[in-house]
Design an enzyme around this catalytic site. Structure first.
Site, PDB file in Angstrom:
ATOM      1  N   GLY A  20       0.953  -1.098   0.057  1.00  0.00           N
ATOM      2  CA  GLY A  20      -0.166  -0.179  -0.101  1.00  0.00           C
ATOM      3  C   GLY A  20       1.400   1.364  -0.023  1.00  0.00           C
ATOM      4  CB  SER A  21       4.850   1.819  -0.818  1.00  0.00           C
ATOM      5  OG  SER A  21       4.711   1.932  -2.045  1.00  0.00           O
ATOM      6  CG  ASN A  22       2.318   2.968  -5.769  1.00  0.00           C
ATOM      7  OD1 ASN A  22       2.859   4.547  -5.869  1.00  0.00           O
ATOM      8  ND2 ASN A  22       2.492   2.188  -5.889  1.00  0.00           N
ATOM      9  CG  HIS A 117       3.026  -1.949 -15.225  1.00  0.00           C
ATOM     10  ND1 HIS A 117       2.875  -3.784 -13.877  1.00  0.00           N
ATOM     11  CD2 HIS A 117       4.308  -2.258 -15.816  1.00  0.00           C
ATOM     12  CE1 HIS A 117       3.599  -4.641 -14.745  1.00  0.00           C
ATOM     13  NE2 HIS A 117       4.526  -3.964 -15.197  1.00  0.00           N
ATOM     14  CD  GLU A 150     -12.882  -5.509 -21.936  1.00  0.00           C
ATOM     15  OE1 GLU A 150     -12.363  -6.417 -23.049  1.00  0.00           O
ATOM     16  OE2 GLU A 150     -13.857  -4.789 -21.951  1.00  0.00           O
TER      17      GLU A 150
HETATM   18  C1  GAR Z   1       3.935  -1.732  -6.944  1.00  0.00           C
HETATM   19  O1  GAR Z   1       5.645  -1.259  -7.901  1.00  0.00           O
HETATM   20  C2  GAR Z   1       2.540  -1.295  -8.601  1.00  0.00           C
HETATM   21  O2  GAR Z   1       3.140  -0.526  -9.381  1.00  0.00           O
HETATM   22  C3  GAR Z   1       3.456  -2.804  -9.079  1.00  0.00           C
HETATM   23  O3  GAR Z   1       2.456  -3.596  -7.096  1.00  0.00           O
HETATM   24  C4  GAR Z   1       3.130  -2.612  -6.658  1.00  0.00           C
HETATM   25  C5  GAR Z   1       3.116  -2.374  -5.349  1.00  0.00           C
HETATM   26  O4  GAR Z   1       3.006  -1.459  -4.011  1.00  0.00           O
HETATM   27  N1  GAR Z   1       1.580  -2.592  -9.204  1.00  0.00           N
HETATM   28  C6  GAR Z   1       1.793  -3.742 -10.651  1.00  0.00           C
HETATM   29  O5  GAR Z   1       3.299  -4.312 -11.185  1.00  0.00           O
HETATM   30  C7  GAR Z   1       0.295  -3.903 -11.476  1.00  0.00           C
HETATM   31  N2  GAR Z   1       0.860  -4.844 -12.345  1.00  0.00           N
HETATM   32  P1  GAR Z   1       2.761  -1.325  -3.120  1.00  0.00           P
HETATM   33  O6  GAR Z   1       1.472  -2.014  -2.879  1.00  0.00           O
HETATM   34  O7  GAR Z   1       3.553  -0.643  -2.018  1.00  0.00           O
HETATM   35  O8  GAR Z   1       1.592   0.150  -4.096  1.00  0.00           O
END
Ligand code: GAR
Length: 214
Positions: A20-22, A117, A150
């Site tokens: 969940g850092s984003n 991503h 999709e």
């Molecule tokens: C992030 O690096 C995001 O870009 C990636 O998962 C991680 C989640 O980190 N998402 C994907 O790869 C989607 N295809 P977070 O939970 O710390 O935000």
């Protein structure tokens, strides 16, 4: 009632599966006044013990859990969509939400679902994008925020941020530097979408020109 002439606050529904850092970066941008006209309406996880969920609770956000494991995709997505509607969500932000969405879900929020991503798409879609980029030996890496369609990691690109891959990097340090870019990129992409100052031409997200003052 909204004061006349004032734009309604855009309500975000954030979908997570893990750390969940984003999500936290978006929450910080709002709290610190760097992302305006936006509020987090609900944080939803498909994993019961996602660490990001705990942080969302600690921060006092509304949260919900819909376990996806073992449940038909359409049924799971319908439950998530109902929850988003219940919280009057305008814009859905996938933030490490590791699931493909059903066509029905995508149809319920047309051009209203964003994903981040950790690669410069269309390179290295799918899992462990940073490791894929490192192993491939690219010299430039980065992240992409895009509208969701999709297909996996595929819709129209809103913005990308690039960084050099250093000779001293390993996959871990590269992923950490990409993540720092993600944390900037997502809030910026949300601001762009919320502004409404863009058009979609085919696959291309194009910002509207500022009217000329001359
Ligand atoms: C992030 O690096 C995001 O870009 C990636 O998962 C991680 C989640 O980190 N998402 C994907 O790869 C989607 N295809 P977070 O939970 O710390 O935000």
């Amino acid at each position: 009632m909204e004061p006349e002439g004032q734009k309604r606050t855009t309500r975000l529904g954030i979908l997570i599966s893990g750390r969940g850092s984003n999500f936290l970066a978006i929450a910080n941008s709002i709290r610190e006044g760097r992302l305006n006209g936006v509020e987090i309406a609900v944080v939803i996880s498909n994993v019961a013990d996602a660490p990001g969920l705990e942080k969302a609770r600690e921060l006092g956000f509304a949260t919900a859990v819909f376990i996806s494991k073992g449940r038909p995709r359409a049924e799971h997505d319908a439950a998530v969509a109902a929850c988003l509607h219940e919280h009057r969500v305008d814009l859905v932000c996938l933030a490490g939400y590791m699931r493909l969405l059903s066509p029905e879900f995508i149809g319920a929020f047309p051009y209203r679902i964003l994903n981040i991503h950790p690669s410069l798409l269309p390179a290295f879609a799918g899992l462990e994008a940073q490791q894929q980029a490192f192993d491939y030996g690219v010299k430039i890496a980065g992240c992409t925020v895009h509208f969701v369609d999709e297909h996996l990691d595929h819709g129209a690109i809103i913005l990308q941020r690039a960084i050099p891959v250093l000779d001293s990097d390993d996959a871990h340090s590269l992923a950490a530097r990409i993540l720092a870019e993600e944390h900037i990129a997502y809030s910026e992409a949300i601001a762009r979408v919320v502004s409404g100052e863009y058009e979609i031409r085919g696959r291309r997200y194009v910002r509207r020109q500022e009217p000329s003052t001359r």
